[in-house]
Design an enzyme around this catalytic site. Structure first.
Site, PDB file in Angstrom:
ATOM      1  N   ASP A 186       0.838  -1.189   0.000  1.00 60.70           N
ATOM      2  CA  ASP A 186       0.000   0.000   0.000  1.00 60.70           C
ATOM      3  C   ASP A 186       0.877   1.245   0.000  1.00 60.70           C
ATOM      4  O   ASP A 186       1.980   1.236  -0.546  1.00 60.70           O
ATOM      5  CB  ASP A 186      -0.934  -0.030   1.224  1.00 60.70           C
ATOM      6  CG  ASP A 186      -2.295   0.592   0.927  1.00 60.70           C
ATOM      7  OD1 ASP A 186      -2.332   1.799   0.621  1.00 60.70           O
ATOM      8  OD2 ASP A 186      -3.307  -0.116   1.018  1.00 60.70           O
ATOM      9  N   HIS A 289      -3.818   5.961   3.392  1.00 58.25           N
ATOM     10  CA  HIS A 289      -4.477   4.759   2.894  1.00 58.25           C
ATOM     11  C   HIS A 289      -3.839   3.489   3.457  1.00 58.25           C
ATOM     12  O   HIS A 289      -4.533   2.582   3.941  1.00 58.25           O
ATOM     13  CB  HIS A 289      -4.431   4.758   1.369  1.00 58.25           C
ATOM     14  CG  HIS A 289      -5.305   3.739   0.713  1.00 58.25           C
ATOM     15  ND1 HIS A 289      -4.893   2.461   0.460  1.00 58.25           N
ATOM     16  CD2 HIS A 289      -6.582   3.815   0.252  1.00 58.25           C
ATOM     17  CE1 HIS A 289      -5.867   1.782  -0.142  1.00 58.25           C
ATOM     18  NE2 HIS A 289      -6.910   2.594  -0.285  1.00 58.25           N
ATOM     19  N   SER A 613     -11.076  -0.931  -0.812  1.00 55.09           N
ATOM     20  CA  SER A 613      -9.790  -0.925  -0.118  1.00 55.09           C
ATOM     21  C   SER A 613      -9.958  -1.191   1.371  1.00 55.09           C
ATOM     22  O   SER A 613      -9.072  -1.729   2.021  1.00 55.09           O
ATOM     23  CB  SER A 613      -9.094   0.430  -0.290  1.00 55.09           C
ATOM     24  OG  SER A 613      -8.500   0.544  -1.543  1.00 55.09           O
TER      25      SER A 613
END
Length: 1003
Positions: A186, A289, A613
């Site tokens: 990520d 994220h 996600s």
């Protein structure tokens, strides 16, 4: 369906192979408005590519090369890349890669050998063609950009917490996931977050009694050995990673929770100028994220989350006792145009994660289109799964459009996003009507206050459409102060809209969707309620009236849950051709609270994110819980256990959903998944046979199977003509007698045997399911389920089948101005219709290629086109090679590339049935193999677009054009033509029911 013809992995002299496998990075190079010779402008085909070779990587190598023994792990072990044999074989692979690159004058940029035998290199169009003709090359893929896919507590919703929750049954949060390493690929991690707080790594090894095993509470404790982090794992193998230092990231950033952190940016750093690089060149996360996904999967239990001075409650990772290995491969650019990661860096991250010894990979990343099965990333995941690593992938956020999924390979678990109990806020209008939406920012009652549309309070110079969207700088403080503003969703970030209202002095915002989109619980800077559908339309209409007012209040009835979110990408998978059901499963992915990186989140340590996600790390965490209890189970057995114990999601009206292309098997049930009863397992030989069945040449000699026969926990048939029988094998996890039941309206299903007896765990039984179409409508999806029941145990597999209208050849050919051709079709219904459109013969464009050259063209396909045929005829000298490289363009940007082969008559053809209106880039290429560089290759270029009312250059009739037929029985049709141009190509589209059709190519 029957196995498809294989894609060629090698090409005969004089042709170009179909090896370019995946979508291309968005290229901003201009396309010439008229044909230009190569060399005068940069070729759009030039760029960095990943070239995969035939030899097996370390993860699956079975000992075929010289005297190097096998390196693939046994069934109950993980790959060990530190052995002498592994090092020898890796050297063999990298030497082979270097040799192939040198053959075409290329230089290797990166080598990959653990999960894929691949190298990256910068290539031009001519080198691409030469490599495609090189023995041992199995695929060529452009190095493209990939992007992060963007009860009120998801762990409560999943039934993990509480006295009767799954954590309690596993020994509490201190044991849930212990001995398991989750690799998160990520944007990196913010290690200072409370979700990752843990003791420092030391050099002290796990201790126990002298000469004995480490104590139970210490056996999985990670420790440092020099710069290497070592952790003994639940499956008896060892993880070995490192804490890679870099910008604002030292070795001290790792601890007993984040045990390893690496970054992979060689490709991205080469592609992005230093002036546009944002964030940190290190494992540190600047966006949030990666921190969010890692903390969702395995963050600490019972962490108090706060934001903007507000207490948001406590949060926990799904597997709070698992450890985390960070693999940063997604990056941030200053202007946002180059955010994401390149294929080369992502493959490097996967390669390293498997080499380190992770048990689970979370991959909350996706491309703009579905990745093909032999894409380098999917190939790496296939070999990772073969090595025993469970891979959870985000399905994508392009819903609710059909066939918008990514990451659909059968060896990964493709996750859809579902809702949980929402944080709510209520808008009460001055007319007395109230509407409840999603809100995390309305804590106290706001108003009553004037309610206005953004466009009604715009500045004098602002565009009304921009002000309606509450774009930054468009609202006039003198007209906005003290009011609530209705802002349309779109164009700008949702939180930027509330910031604009606040800047202009507004006291609240109602965010409204203009289409069928999700409602999200963002942490807005002023009290905000997010509405969609008819409620949004009603508020917008009322706000446009005189003297409108509104009040915002906390709370209100939550929408029915779990529903699949509007943004969650849908099937069917195009790669699977309807014979593999994707997504696999649904998990919480809407308004998920987790840790984030403060720099990218207005200084907050925690925030709400929505996306597949967020759903993928829930499945990754659940896999960690599973593997902690059953450390030697295969990844596919774990996936099967999750899928067959899942429950249907809900429709908005509260009824169970049957939309398998949205939900897959349904919403994951954490407490039920550990008691599956039966599992459907598969491994690398099965996947290779499946690939051969869908037309991918694996180069292994594996015999193809019907793709519907892959031993999968769901059943799918893309074109069910009359009858088809599928085969499955189940493995018992507990003794019992299981009875089958099929629910599939319009289709008769016969299970044989319908009763299965198991005397002990581990026994296998094979059964068949025969499906006969009865009343199901042709061309329409029919869905249902197969359920095996033993006492309280139910093992449910979703079924999706699509009866098709006709099987017909994709293309038939004829010659001469007048003639006929008879061909066979197999109808699926009792009425067969065939309508001819055309023939169409457009003017030719002539060109000349000198030596090894490229000339670019652009084909325009108008709206309403039923079929398009792009043809290039080459007058090739003996031994020379010609062909096409082509792909669609959007707003002048090339989206993907494919090769077009030259047939025995020297013509390369691209046939597009039912195409969308678009521009197609076409590069016409000739390779001079004479060695002189002086050969001359004349060619002609033609684009025939066929619409319902295209002017015909001749006449084509089909006999019969309507007939009563026997379904499933071949029927002859005769296409007759007259008046067709004798010396130029013309194209006719013969259309059957449901838009299916056949190209008739003349001359």
């Amino acid at each position: 369906m029957t196995p498809q013809p294989r894609r060629a992995s090698r090409i005969r002299r004089g042709t170009i192979g179909t090896l370019l496998t995946t979508t291309l990075a968005a290229l901003s190079l201009p396309l010439a408005t008229s044909a230009t010779a190569a060399g005068s402008t940069p070729s759009l085909a030039a760029g960095t590519y990943l070239i995969t070779l035939a030899d097996q990587p370390l993860a699956t190598y079975d000992g075929r090369v010289d005297d190097i023994p096998a390196t693939r792990p046994t069934a109950d072990r993980k790959l060990d890349v530190t052995t002498t044999n592994a090092k020898r074989y890796r050297t063999h692979l990298t030497d082979e890669q270097t040799h192939v690159a040198k053959k075409v004058g290329a230089t290797v940029r990166q080598h990959y050998a653990v999960t894929t035998n691949t190298f990256s290199a910068r290539l031009d169009a001519r080198q691409l063609v030469r490599l495609a003709a090189t023995k041992g090359v199995t695929s060529i893929a452009p190095d493209k950009f990939h992007h992060a896919t963007d009860d009120k507590n998801s762990t409560d919703f999943l039934g993990l917490s509480g006295r009767k929750g799954l954590w309690a049954s596993l020994g509490g949060t201190a044991e849930a996931g212990k001995g398991i390493v989750i690799g998160d690929i990520d944007t990196g991690v913010w290690p200072e977050s409370a979700s990752f707080k843990a003791p420092a790594l030391t050099t002290r090894k796990p201790a126990g009694k002298p000469g004995g095993k480490p104590a139970k509470d210490d056996r999985y404790r990670p420790y440092r050995d020099g710069t290497t982090t070592v952790m003994n794992k639940a499956d008896g193998t060892t993880f070995k990673g490192t804490c890679q230092t870099g910008e604002s990231f030292t070795a001290a950033a790792c601890n007993q929770k984040i045990i390893s952190a690496r970054y992979f940016g060689e490709g991205w750093l080469r592609a992005v100028p230093e002036s546009n690089r944002g964030g940190y060149i290190s494992p540190r996360d600047s966006e949030g994220h990666g921190t969010h996904t890692a903390s969702t999967a395995a963050g600490n239990a019972g962490v108090r989350a706060t934001a903007d001075g507000r207490d948001l409650g406590t949060i926990s990772g799904v597997a709070p006792a698992a450890t985390i290995a960070v693999y940063k491969a997604l990056w941030q650019s200053k202007d946002g145009t180059q955010d994401g990661g390149l294929t080369s860096d992502l493959v490097a991250a996967i390669d390293q994660a498997v080499a380190d010894g992770v048990d689970v990979i979370n991959y909350s990343v996706g491309g703009m289109w579905e990745s093909e099965y032999n894409d380098p990333i999917q190939t790496a995941f296939r070999n990772a799964s073969a090595a025993g690593v469970f891979v959870s992938t985000a399905g994508g956020n392009a819903g609710p459009e059909a066939s918008s999924l990514d990451n659909t390979a059968p060896w990964t678990t493709t996750v859809a996003a579902g809702t949980i109990a929402s944080h709510t806020g209520t808008v009460t209008l001055g007319n007395g009507k109230s509407y409840t939406g999603v809100s995390t920012s309305v804590q106290n009652t706001v108003g009553s206050a004037p309610l206005v549309l953004g466009a009604a309070v715009k500045t004098a110079g602002a565009d009304a459409a921009d002000a309606a969207l509450c774009i930054k700088g468009t609202l006039d403080p003198a007209r906005t102060a003290g009011k609530m503003v209705v802002c349309n969703r779109g164009t700008s970030a949702r939180i930027d809209k509330s910031a604009e209202v606040k800047r202009a002095g507004g006291i609240g915002m109602v965010l409204v969707n203009l289409g069928n989109e999700s409602t999200d619980g963002d942490l807005h800077s002023i009290p905000t309620v997010h509405l969609s559908g008819p409620d949004a339309a009603a508020v917008r209409a009322y706000a446009a009236t005189d003297n409108a007012t509104a009040t915002l209040a906390n709370g209100g009835k939550s929408a029915v849950y779990p529903q699949v979110t509007g943004f969650s990408s849908r099937g069917p998978s195009l790669d699977g051709k309807g014979d593999l059901l994707k997504p696999d499963i649904t998990a919480p992915g809407a308004t998920i609270l987790a840790a984030v990186a403060p720099p990218g989140n207005a200084g907050r340590d925690f925030d709400y994110y929505s996306g597949t996600s967020m759903a993928a790390p829930h499945i990754a965490g659940l896999a960690a819980l599973y593997l902690s209890e059953h450390p030697t189970w295969s990844p596919m057995s774990v996936k099967s256990a999750m899928m067959t114990t899942a429950s249907p999601t809900k429709k908005a009206d509260g009824k169970n959903s049957d939309d398998v292309f949205a939900q897959g098997a349904g919403e994951v049930e954490a407490r039920a998944m550990l008691r599956p009863g039966l599992v459907y397992d598969s491994s690398e030989p099965d996947w290779l046979a499946y690939l051969e069945g869908v037309g991918v040449d694996t180069g292994t000699g594996t015999k193809a199977i019907d793709p519907s026969d892959l031993n999968y926990p769901s059943i799918a048939i893309g074109d069910l003509f009359g009858t088809q029988t599928v085969t499955r094998t189940v493995t018992a996890t507990s003794a019992g007698t299981y009875r089958a039941k099929v629910d599939l309206p319009g289709v008769k299903a016969t299970v044989s045997p319908s009763v299965l007896h198991f005397s002990h765990p581990g026994q296998k039984r094979t059964f068949t399911v025969k499906l006969d179409v009865t009343t199901a409508r042709a061309g329409a999806l029919a869905t249902g389920s197969l359920t095996w029941t033993s006492g309280r145990i139910t093992v449910r597999s979703p079924i999706a089948v699509t009866p098709q209208s006709v099987r017909a050849p994709a293309e038939i050919k004829g010659t001469g101005a007048k003639g006929s051709a008879t061909y066979s079709v197999t109808p699926a219904t009792s009425t067969l219709t065939a309508t001819a459109y055309g023939p169409v013969s457009s003017p030719l464009t002539k060109g000349i290629l000198t030596g090894t050259a490229e000339i670019d063209h652009q084909a325009i396909i108008p709206a309403g086109t039923k079929a398009s045929q792009i043809s290039v005829h080459f007058d090739l000298d003996a031994g020379n090679i010609g062909g096409l490289v082509w792909g669609p363009m959007v707003d002048g940007v090339l989206q993907s590339l494919q090769f077009g082969d030259v047939d025995s008559e020297g013509t390369a053809t691209v046939n597009l049935s039912q195409p969308t209106a678009q521009a197609i880039f076409v590069a016409v290429i000739a390779l001079d193999e004479t060695g002189t560089g002086e050969s001359v290759t004349p060619y002609t270029y033609q684009v025939n677009n066929i619409t319902e009312h295209s002017p015909a250059t001749g006449k084509v009739t089909v006999t019969p054009d309507r007939a009563r037929v026997t379904p499933g029985t071949p029927t002859d049709l005769t296409a007759a033509w007259s008046g067709a141009p004798a010396v130029t190509r013309s194209t006719t589209w013969i259309e059957y029911s449901n838009g299916a059709g056949t190209f008739l190519t003349l001359n």
